[in-house]
Write a protein that holds these residues in place. Structure first.
Motif, PDB file in Angstrom:
ATOM      1  N   LYS A  94      -7.967   6.217  -2.108  1.00 53.51           N
ATOM      2  CA  LYS A  94      -7.186   5.054  -1.714  1.00 53.51           C
ATOM      3  C   LYS A  94      -6.737   4.265  -2.945  1.00 53.51           C
ATOM      4  O   LYS A  94      -5.620   3.745  -2.983  1.00 53.51           O
ATOM      5  N   ASP A  95      -7.610   4.190  -3.938  1.00 51.01           N
ATOM      6  CA  ASP A  95      -7.246   3.488  -5.176  1.00 51.01           C
ATOM      7  C   ASP A  95      -6.112   4.212  -5.898  1.00 51.01           C
ATOM      8  O   ASP A  95      -5.177   3.579  -6.400  1.00 51.01           O
ATOM      9  N   LEU A  97       1.628   3.506  -5.595  1.00 51.79           N
ATOM     10  CA  LEU A  97       2.538   2.574  -4.935  1.00 51.79           C
ATOM     11  C   LEU A  97       2.990   1.476  -5.891  1.00 51.79           C
ATOM     12  O   LEU A  97       4.167   1.089  -5.896  1.00 51.79           O
ATOM     13  N   LEU A  98       2.075   0.977  -6.706  1.00 53.89           N
ATOM     14  CA  LEU A  98       2.430  -0.043  -7.692  1.00 53.89           C
ATOM     15  C   LEU A  98       3.460   0.501  -8.684  1.00 53.89           C
ATOM     16  O   LEU A  98       4.457  -0.165  -8.993  1.00 53.89           O
ATOM     17  N   ASP A  99       3.212   1.711  -9.182  1.00 48.30           N
ATOM     18  CA  ASP A  99       4.140   2.314 -10.144  1.00 48.30           C
ATOM     19  C   ASP A  99       5.513   2.547  -9.518  1.00 48.30           C
ATOM     20  O   ASP A  99       6.549   2.252 -10.119  1.00 48.30           O
ATOM     21  N   LEU A 100       5.526   3.101  -8.308  1.00 49.35           N
ATOM     22  CA  LEU A 100       6.795   3.401  -7.651  1.00 49.35           C
ATOM     23  C   LEU A 100       7.591   2.130  -7.383  1.00 49.35           C
ATOM     24  O   LEU A 100       8.808   2.083  -7.612  1.00 49.35           O
ATOM     25  N   ASN A 101       6.920   1.095  -6.896  1.00 49.76           N
ATOM     26  CA  ASN A 101       7.622  -0.147  -6.616  1.00 49.76           C
ATOM     27  C   ASN A 101       8.181  -0.756  -7.891  1.00 49.76           C
ATOM     28  O   ASN A 101       9.312  -1.257  -7.910  1.00 49.76           O
ATOM     29  N   PHE A 102       7.403  -0.688  -8.968  1.00 50.60           N
ATOM     30  CA  PHE A 102       7.868  -1.199 -10.263  1.00 50.60           C
ATOM     31  C   PHE A 102       9.102  -0.438 -10.739  1.00 50.60           C
ATOM     32  O   PHE A 102      10.023  -1.010 -11.329  1.00 50.60           O
ATOM     33  N   GLN A 105      -2.295   1.706   4.958  1.00 55.64           N
ATOM     34  CA  GLN A 105      -2.378   1.194   3.587  1.00 55.64           C
ATOM     35  C   GLN A 105      -0.995   0.801   3.077  1.00 55.64           C
ATOM     36  O   GLN A 105      -0.835  -0.239   2.432  1.00 55.64           O
ATOM     37  N   VAL A 106       0.007   1.636   3.345  1.00 53.32           N
ATOM     38  CA  VAL A 106       1.367   1.324   2.902  1.00 53.32           C
ATOM     39  C   VAL A 106       1.881   0.070   3.611  1.00 53.32           C
ATOM     40  O   VAL A 106       2.518  -0.795   2.996  1.00 53.32           O
ATOM     41  N   ASN A 107       1.596  -0.049   4.903  1.00 55.58           N
ATOM     42  CA  ASN A 107       2.014  -1.245   5.632  1.00 55.58           C
ATOM     43  C   ASN A 107       1.382  -2.493   5.034  1.00 55.58           C
ATOM     44  O   ASN A 107       2.043  -3.536   4.879  1.00 55.58           O
ATOM     45  N   ASN A 108       0.097  -2.418   4.715  1.00 55.91           N
ATOM     46  CA  ASN A 108      -0.584  -3.552   4.096  1.00 55.91           C
ATOM     47  C   ASN A 108       0.029  -3.882   2.740  1.00 55.91           C
ATOM     48  O   ASN A 108       0.235  -5.051   2.397  1.00 55.91           O
ATOM     49  N   PHE A 109       0.306  -2.840   1.965  1.00 54.71           N
ATOM     50  CA  PHE A 109       0.921  -3.040   0.649  1.00 54.71           C
ATOM     51  C   PHE A 109       2.262  -3.761   0.804  1.00 54.71           C
ATOM     52  O   PHE A 109       2.586  -4.670   0.024  1.00 54.71           O
ATOM     53  N   ASN A 110       3.030  -3.364   1.798  1.00 52.97           N
ATOM     54  CA  ASN A 110       4.321  -4.018   2.039  1.00 52.97           C
ATOM     55  C   ASN A 110       4.174  -5.504   2.331  1.00 52.97           C
ATOM     56  O   ASN A 110       5.097  -6.291   2.094  1.00 52.97           O
ATOM     57  N   HIS A 111       3.011  -5.869   2.858  1.00 49.06           N
ATOM     58  CA  HIS A 111       2.731  -7.274   3.139  1.00 49.06           C
ATOM     59  C   HIS A 111       1.960  -7.945   2.002  1.00 49.06           C
ATOM     60  O   HIS A 111       1.465  -9.066   2.157  1.00 49.06           O
ATOM     61  N   GLY A 112       1.848  -7.259   0.860  1.00 51.87           N
ATOM     62  CA  GLY A 112       1.201  -7.841  -0.301  1.00 51.87           C
ATOM     63  C   GLY A 112      -0.311  -7.829  -0.254  1.00 51.87           C
ATOM     64  O   GLY A 112      -0.961  -8.638  -0.922  1.00 51.87           O
ATOM     65  N   ILE A 113      -0.878  -6.897   0.512  1.00 56.20           N
ATOM     66  CA  ILE A 113      -2.332  -6.818   0.643  1.00 56.20           C
ATOM     67  C   ILE A 113      -2.824  -5.535  -0.010  1.00 56.20           C
ATOM     68  O   ILE A 113      -2.422  -4.431   0.381  1.00 56.20           O
ATOM     69  N   GLY A 114      -3.693  -5.672  -1.012  1.00 53.55           N
ATOM     70  CA  GLY A 114      -4.238  -4.519  -1.706  1.00 53.55           C
ATOM     71  C   GLY A 114      -5.347  -3.857  -0.920  1.00 53.55           C
ATOM     72  O   GLY A 114      -5.813  -4.370   0.108  1.00 53.55           O
ATOM     73  N   ASN A 126      -4.528 -10.136  -2.973  1.00 52.59           N
ATOM     74  CA  ASN A 126      -3.096 -10.332  -2.861  1.00 52.59           C
ATOM     75  C   ASN A 126      -2.362  -9.585  -3.963  1.00 52.59           C
ATOM     76  O   ASN A 126      -2.770  -9.597  -5.123  1.00 52.59           O
ATOM     77  N   ILE A 127      -1.266  -8.894  -3.588  1.00 56.12           N
ATOM     78  CA  ILE A 127      -0.396  -8.222  -4.554  1.00 56.12           C
ATOM     79  C   ILE A 127       0.931  -8.957  -4.558  1.00 56.12           C
ATOM     80  O   ILE A 127       1.614  -9.032  -3.525  1.00 56.12           O
ATOM     81  N   GLU A 128       1.302  -9.504  -5.690  1.00 57.53           N
ATOM     82  CA  GLU A 128       2.535 -10.276  -5.778  1.00 57.53           C
ATOM     83  C   GLU A 128       3.709  -9.402  -6.231  1.00 57.53           C
ATOM     84  O   GLU A 128       3.523  -8.361  -6.848  1.00 57.53           O
ATOM     85  N   GLY A 129       4.902  -9.855  -5.929  1.00 63.82           N
ATOM     86  CA  GLY A 129       6.099  -9.207  -6.454  1.00 63.82           C
ATOM     87  C   GLY A 129       6.605  -8.029  -5.663  1.00 63.82           C
ATOM     88  O   GLY A 129       7.384  -7.222  -6.178  1.00 63.82           O
ATOM     89  N   ILE A 130       6.201  -7.895  -4.395  1.00 59.65           N
ATOM     90  CA  ILE A 130       6.714  -6.798  -3.563  1.00 59.65           C
ATOM     91  C   ILE A 130       8.036  -7.273  -2.958  1.00 59.65           C
ATOM     92  O   ILE A 130       8.132  -7.655  -1.786  1.00 59.65           O
TER      93      ILE A 130
END
Length: 318
Positions: A103-104, A110-115, A151-160, A165-169
């Protein structure tokens, strides 16, 4: 980049797309580019890039024993996706898979791809046949594609993954998922498999792409059942031309699909791989023409060892 589902829904004609593999470890990215270059004339709407986990192998030792080790034959899905999207300006769709990735590790990807501005994904369970761990730790690994989807849905909502919290999505991921007109190999029946397809869509999958098939009736029957079940997203047929004679038995064994008898009859006449490839092109072109005539939203080609055949088929239908 435009979401793939939006491209599909806004198109007035069936889209052309295809899937490629990252180069084998030690090979140049230009091998990937050479495949893309030969298919550019057909205006691909997006390009999928497969993902591959490490494999457990046993290396013979001088004393006759075997040493267990882990290797990755095809690294670089994120890097290849970025290179393709930047070089060609075509949306790249990397596969994100459960099997073999923690999961990590998924969160880092996901962080790399979004960046990198890659915001289209295909979420899959993935192949476990070459993995050593039969029962992975559910605390570290997702067991099913629907778990990965959450996990992807949570990431889309800024949840790691740890709840932080994950900022900048700024641009959430848009994704498709897989479906199986001849049912998944582990599903007890097609109805059971249909429930999972509906779950994927209800939880956010914006389109589905099928496992390869060679019998259009099975695809159309599957789509009809999906619509009756309330699955209303685009269902993209996944198509692969046969290129070698032994695939008549290899593909059904590997992917748990049927080769129609009319096609198998013609393949049995082939005395060489060249003849089998020609036969495969004919069947595939006929199959694709019938799909397009019946209003499919697009055709997604699996090009592994088949890019020349895909090119010949595309000449006839696009």
């Amino acid at each position: 980049m435009t979401a793939i589902a939006d491209k599909i829904n806004s198109s007035s004609s069936p889209l052309f797309s295809f899937e490629i593999l990252p180069p084998l470890k030690g090979n140049s990215v230009y091998r990937v580019y050479s495949i893309i270059d030969k298919l550019l004339d057909f205006d691909p709407s997006y390009i999928n890039i497969t993902s591959h986990h490490s494999e457990c192998i046993y290396v013979p030792q001088p004393d006759g024993s075997h040493r267990r080790t882990s290797i990755r034959r095809r690294p670089g899905t994120v890097a290849i996706a970025s290179a393709i999207q930047n070089k060609y300006g075509i949306p790249a769709v990397p596969h994100i898979i459960c099997k073999g990735f923690t999961k990590d590790e998924t969160e880092y990807a996901l962080l790399d791809l979004n960046f990198l501005g890659i915001t289209n994904l295909l979420l899959l369970r993935g192949d476990s046949k070459s993995l050593e761990t039969v029962n992975p730790d559910p605390e570290k690994y997702h067991l099913y594609a629907t778990d990965l989807q959450q996990q992807v849905n949570n990431f889309n909502h800024g949840i790691g993954i740890d709840g932080t919290n994950i900022e900048g999505i700024d641009t959430p991921f848009s994704y498709g998922m897989a479906c199986y007109p001849e049912k998944h190999e582990e599903a007890p029946n097609l109805e059971f498999d249909m429930e999972y397809a509906k779950m994927k869509v209800d939880n956010g999958a914006r389109y589905l792409v099928t496992q390869m098939f060679f019998d259009n009736k099975k695809y159309f029957d599957f789509v009809e059942k999906c619509r009756k079940a309330g699955i209303n997203v685009p269902i993209i047929p996944g198509i692969k031309p046969v290129t070698k004679a032994h695939q008549m038995t290899l593909l059904p064994r590997t992917f748990h699909i049927d080769i129609p008898e009319a096609f198998a009859h013609e393949l049995r006449k082939c005395t060489s791989d060249h003849a089998a490839a020609a036969c495969g092109i004919e069947w595939c072109a006929t199959q694709c023409k019938a799909l397009i005539d019946n209003g499919v939203p697009g055709i997604h080609f699996y090009t592994h060892y088949a890019s020349e055949s895909v090119k010949e088929v595309a000449k006839r239908i696009y």
